[in-house]
Design an enzyme around this catalytic site. Structure first.
Site, PDB file in Angstrom:
ATOM      1  N   ASP A   1      50.440  46.248 -12.776  1.00 51.90           N
ATOM      2  CA  ASP A   1      51.127  47.352 -13.442  1.00 51.90           C
ATOM      3  C   ASP A   1      51.223  48.540 -12.484  1.00 51.90           C
ATOM      4  O   ASP A   1      50.205  49.163 -12.164  1.00 51.90           O
ATOM      5  CB  ASP A   1      50.362  47.745 -14.712  1.00 51.90           C
ATOM      6  CG  ASP A   1      51.183  48.623 -15.637  1.00 51.90           C
ATOM      7  OD1 ASP A   1      52.293  49.027 -15.259  1.00 51.90           O
ATOM      8  OD2 ASP A   1      50.705  48.906 -16.753  1.00 51.90           O
ATOM      9  N   ASP A   2      52.418  48.827 -11.988  1.00 55.88           N
ATOM     10  CA  ASP A   2      52.668  49.960 -11.076  1.00 55.88           C
ATOM     11  C   ASP A   2      52.088  49.757  -9.678  1.00 55.88           C
ATOM     12  O   ASP A   2      51.758  50.743  -9.003  1.00 55.88           O
ATOM     13  CB  ASP A   2      52.119  51.275 -11.643  1.00 55.88           C
ATOM     14  CG  ASP A   2      52.843  51.746 -12.890  1.00 55.88           C
ATOM     15  OD1 ASP A   2      53.782  51.062 -13.338  1.00 55.88           O
ATOM     16  OD2 ASP A   2      52.472  52.810 -13.415  1.00 55.88           O
TER      17      ASP A   2
ATOM     18  N   CYS B   1      58.018  49.998 -17.478  1.00 56.27           N
ATOM     19  CA  CYS B   1      57.206  48.913 -18.038  1.00 56.27           C
ATOM     20  C   CYS B   1      57.924  48.012 -19.030  1.00 56.27           C
ATOM     21  O   CYS B   1      58.053  46.805 -18.809  1.00 56.27           O
ATOM     22  CB  CYS B   1      55.973  49.488 -18.721  1.00 56.27           C
ATOM     23  SG  CYS B   1      54.908  50.477 -17.643  1.00 56.27           S
TER      24      CYS B   1
ATOM     25  N   ARG C   1      59.290  43.987 -18.433  1.00 57.75           N
ATOM     26  CA  ARG C   1      58.611  42.857 -19.067  1.00 57.75           C
ATOM     27  C   ARG C   1      59.561  42.083 -19.987  1.00 57.75           C
ATOM     28  O   ARG C   1      59.489  40.854 -20.086  1.00 57.75           O
ATOM     29  CB  ARG C   1      57.392  43.359 -19.836  1.00 57.75           C
ATOM     30  CG  ARG C   1      56.319  43.884 -18.897  1.00 57.75           C
ATOM     31  CD  ARG C   1      55.370  44.895 -19.567  1.00 57.75           C
ATOM     32  NE  ARG C   1      54.709  45.658 -18.532  1.00 57.75           N
ATOM     33  CZ  ARG C   1      53.568  45.327 -17.948  1.00 57.75           C
ATOM     34  NH1 ARG C   1      52.919  44.242 -18.348  1.00 57.75           N
ATOM     35  NH2 ARG C   1      53.062  46.072 -16.993  1.00 57.75           N
TER      36      ARG C   1
ATOM     37  N   LYS D   1      48.149  43.479 -20.422  1.00 55.89           N
ATOM     38  CA  LYS D   1      49.042  44.439 -21.090  1.00 55.89           C
ATOM     39  C   LYS D   1      50.327  43.760 -21.562  1.00 55.89           C
ATOM     40  O   LYS D   1      50.991  43.081 -20.783  1.00 55.89           O
ATOM     41  CB  LYS D   1      49.364  45.571 -20.120  1.00 55.89           C
ATOM     42  CG  LYS D   1      50.453  46.515 -20.601  1.00 55.89           C
ATOM     43  CD  LYS D   1      50.743  47.567 -19.557  1.00 55.89           C
ATOM     44  CE  LYS D   1      52.061  48.261 -19.828  1.00 55.89           C
ATOM     45  NZ  LYS D   1      52.347  49.308 -18.841  1.00 55.89           N
TER      46      LYS D   1
ATOM     47  N   HIS E   1      53.036  45.421 -24.044  1.00 53.80           N
ATOM     48  CA  HIS E   1      54.018  46.520 -24.039  1.00 53.80           C
ATOM     49  C   HIS E   1      55.435  46.077 -24.425  1.00 53.80           C
ATOM     50  O   HIS E   1      56.430  46.553 -23.871  1.00 53.80           O
ATOM     51  CB  HIS E   1      54.040  47.249 -22.692  1.00 53.80           C
ATOM     52  CG  HIS E   1      54.377  48.702 -22.861  1.00 53.80           C
ATOM     53  ND1 HIS E   1      54.220  49.634 -21.877  1.00 53.80           N
ATOM     54  CD2 HIS E   1      54.874  49.377 -23.938  1.00 53.80           C
ATOM     55  CE1 HIS E   1      54.588  50.818 -22.307  1.00 53.80           C
ATOM     56  NE2 HIS E   1      54.981  50.687 -23.557  1.00 53.80           N
TER      57      HIS E   1
ATOM     58  N   SER F   1      50.565  50.571 -22.743  1.00 57.80           N
ATOM     59  CA  SER F   1      49.944  51.144 -21.544  1.00 57.80           C
ATOM     60  C   SER F   1      48.623  51.829 -21.865  1.00 57.80           C
ATOM     61  O   SER F   1      48.406  52.338 -22.974  1.00 57.80           O
ATOM     62  CB  SER F   1      50.892  52.146 -20.881  1.00 57.80           C
ATOM     63  OG  SER F   1      52.028  51.502 -20.357  1.00 57.80           O
TER      64      SER F   1
ATOM     65  N   HIS G   1      47.960  51.035 -13.233  1.00 57.21           N
ATOM     66  CA  HIS G   1      48.539  52.107 -14.050  1.00 57.21           C
ATOM     67  C   HIS G   1      47.485  53.188 -14.279  1.00 57.21           C
ATOM     68  O   HIS G   1      46.295  52.884 -14.403  1.00 57.21           O
ATOM     69  CB  HIS G   1      49.005  51.516 -15.385  1.00 57.21           C
ATOM     70  CG  HIS G   1      49.908  52.406 -16.180  1.00 57.21           C
ATOM     71  ND1 HIS G   1      49.453  53.518 -16.854  1.00 57.21           N
ATOM     72  CD2 HIS G   1      51.248  52.344 -16.416  1.00 57.21           C
ATOM     73  CE1 HIS G   1      50.468  54.090 -17.486  1.00 57.21           C
ATOM     74  NE2 HIS G   1      51.578  53.395 -17.230  1.00 57.21           N
TER      75      HIS G   1
ATOM     76  N   ASP H   1      55.158  45.007 -12.048  1.00 59.67           N
ATOM     77  CA  ASP H   1      56.277  45.258 -12.962  1.00 59.67           C
ATOM     78  C   ASP H   1      57.322  46.212 -12.403  1.00 59.67           C
ATOM     79  O   ASP H   1      58.508  46.095 -12.696  1.00 59.67           O
ATOM     80  CB  ASP H   1      55.762  45.751 -14.326  1.00 59.67           C
ATOM     81  CG  ASP H   1      55.008  47.069 -14.258  1.00 59.67           C
ATOM     82  OD1 ASP H   1      54.605  47.493 -13.151  1.00 59.67           O
ATOM     83  OD2 ASP H   1      54.791  47.681 -15.321  1.00 59.67           O
ATOM     84  N   ASN H   2      56.885  47.197 -11.620  1.00 57.96           N
ATOM     85  CA  ASN H   2      57.804  48.177 -11.044  1.00 57.96           C
ATOM     86  C   ASN H   2      57.066  48.910  -9.932  1.00 57.96           C
ATOM     87  O   ASN H   2      55.903  48.623  -9.648  1.00 57.96           O
ATOM     88  CB  ASN H   2      58.331  49.155 -12.105  1.00 57.96           C
ATOM     89  CG  ASN H   2      57.249  49.727 -13.008  1.00 57.96           C
ATOM     90  OD1 ASN H   2      57.228  49.426 -14.206  1.00 57.96           O
ATOM     91  ND2 ASN H   2      56.335  50.507 -12.471  1.00 57.96           N
TER      92      ASN H   2
ATOM     93  N   LYS I   1      58.462  54.584  -9.014  1.00 57.06           N
ATOM     94  CA  LYS I   1      58.640  54.220 -10.417  1.00 57.06           C
ATOM     95  C   LYS I   1      59.632  55.172 -11.083  1.00 57.06           C
ATOM     96  O   LYS I   1      59.635  56.373 -10.799  1.00 57.06           O
ATOM     97  CB  LYS I   1      57.280  54.284 -11.128  1.00 57.06           C
ATOM     98  CG  LYS I   1      57.331  53.948 -12.606  1.00 57.06           C
ATOM     99  CD  LYS I   1      55.951  54.021 -13.229  1.00 57.06           C
ATOM    100  CE  LYS I   1      56.011  53.701 -14.714  1.00 57.06           C
ATOM    101  NZ  LYS I   1      54.670  53.682 -15.344  1.00 57.06           N
TER     102      LYS I   1
END
Length: 417
Positions: free
Chosen positions: A24-25, A64, A68, A117, A119, A142, A195, A247-248, A263
């Site tokens: 995540d991130d 996010c 996904r 996660k 989301h 998140s 994250h 994810d990003n 992001k």
């Protein structure tokens, strides 16, 4: 293109077990194997050494929820109706009408577990358990959203120590593998970290040259290693496809590897992801793929690898990139990058065109046309030099934008009916 010759097995391999590790991130440049000199990631690096590195893998969104949604369905999040980040109190979530790769693989006899996660909606009907997963342990959204709760299938734990989550998700994934070791199985492991707010277990605090963020990445790397060792110990490594990505792009900390933006941006730093894959039975060690690909491609690719059937009653945006995994290429096609409902950019071949910068309102210097082979940092606008390329990509944006707008209008009409 790839730097290796496609492997041609003498006998067909059985359908692989699948492990998808989704940070995540985490930024493009946050791994040692993608350029970090401050963060040590020997176990993730080993996946690159023993498998393939995609140098131009894209998220379908720079945030996010839409990232996904696209990953799981093979469709741009705008088709899915989840174009933005959703919050705990909101009613939106992944519709029961969508088909996830877990549902698709379940039809092939795969046991499917999600650990981390989600989301994609916080209500009961949005749970992974309603979208093809047999087991779910993780946060519904998140870790900076409240209340922070852990779902264990349909039960809720309210006292969450976030410093233990990376280990717990990994433990749960390993237990799931043991339960279904006769296979086939899918483990979707979307970690909560890195994250913000950053949390890391005690043994990793203060150990990285990159501060707490680096501690978190090195902790993640350690637990990736535990999972890899578990597969090896159980004799499952040879026919398990392990994929690692994020994810990003990175948010307040983390490295884009010198790419522009972060992001939220649809510049490369917000959407180009590290992507490593290992499958000893089929993927040659040390391979590199430079073909542009996207998360939306995973669903049709997994269908090919497992003999599953993608849904045929809806448009899928991804293409089968099995040939890329095994050392070949796929034909050139456009990739579109949205922010919310705004179609910000398109990439086709070496060219990338920006027509919007939503959510910012600064539209100066647009349109921007970049040659990503010569200028991956998106530093020099070539719109004035290549008017024909500019016109072709503009038409591409207009046509696809009109298609998405028409689908959105039809969905709104059905909602009002």
């Amino acid at each position: 293109m790839s730097t290796t010759t496609p492997r041609t097995p003498t006998t067909p391999s059985p359908a692989p077990n699948i492990v998808l590790i989704f940070m995540d991130d985490m930024g493009y440049g946050d791994l040692s194997c993608t350029g970090s000199s401050l963060i040590r990631t020997p176990r993730m690096d080993s996946v690159a050494e023993q498998g393939i590195t995609f140098t131009q893998m894209y998220s379908a969104a720079p945030t996010c929820t839409p990232s996904r949604a696209a990953l799981l369905t093979g469709r741009y999040a705008q088709r899915v109706g989840l174009p933005r980040v959703i919050f705990p109190e909101e009613p939106e979530g992944l519709s029961h009408e969508e088909v996830t790769f877990a549902e698709m693989l379940g039809q092939q006899g795969y046991a499917c577990g999600a650990f981390g996660k989600w989301h994609l909606g916080a209500r009961r009907e949005h749970s992974p358990l309603r979208h093809g997963f047999d087991r779910f342990v993780g946060l519904p959204y998140s870790n900076d959203m409240h209340p922070v709760v852990l779902h264990v299938d349909d039960e809720v734990e309210e006292d969450v120590d976030q410093s233990t989550l990376t280990r717990r998700y990994t433990d749960e994934a390993m237990d799931f593998i043991d339960e279904h070791r006769e296979g086939p199985f899918l483990v979707y492991l979307p970690h909560t970290m890195p994250h913000i707010p950053l949390h890391v277990e005690e043994g990793f605090r203060g150990t990285s040259a990159a501060g707490t963020y680096g501690d978190v990445i090195e902790c993640l790397d350690h637990h990736v290693g535990r999972l890899l060792d578990h597969l090896e110990d159980r004799g499952l490594a040879e026919n398990t496809l392990v994929m690692i990505t994020s994810d990003n792009g990175p948010w307040f900390e983390g490295s884009t590897g010198g790419l522009r933006g972060r992001k939220i941006d649809t510049y490369e730093g917000g959407i180009r992801m590290p992507f490593l894959a290992r499958w000893p039975a089929r993927i040659d060690a040390g391979s590199v793929c430079t073909t542009p690909a996207c998360f939306i491609d995973l669903m049709p690719t997994l269908a090919t690898l497992t003999g599953a059937d993608c849904p045929e009653d809806r448009p899928l945006d991804g293409v089968d990139i099995t040939d890329c995994l095994l050392g070949g290429e796929v034909p050139e096609r456009p990739l579109f990058f949205f922010s919310h409902w705004h179609l910000n950019a398109v990439r086709r071949g070496r060219w990338k065109l920006h027509v919007d910068r939503f959510p910012t309102k600064d539209l100066r210097e647009l349109p921007q046309l970049f040659d990503l082979e010569a200028d991956p940092g998106e530093n020099y606008n070539l719109a004035s030099l290549y008017p024909q390329v500019l016109d072709e990509l503009h038409r591409c944006v207009e046509d696809f934008g009109a298609e998405i707008s028409a689908q959105q209008g039809q969905a709104e009409q059905r909602a009002r009916a």
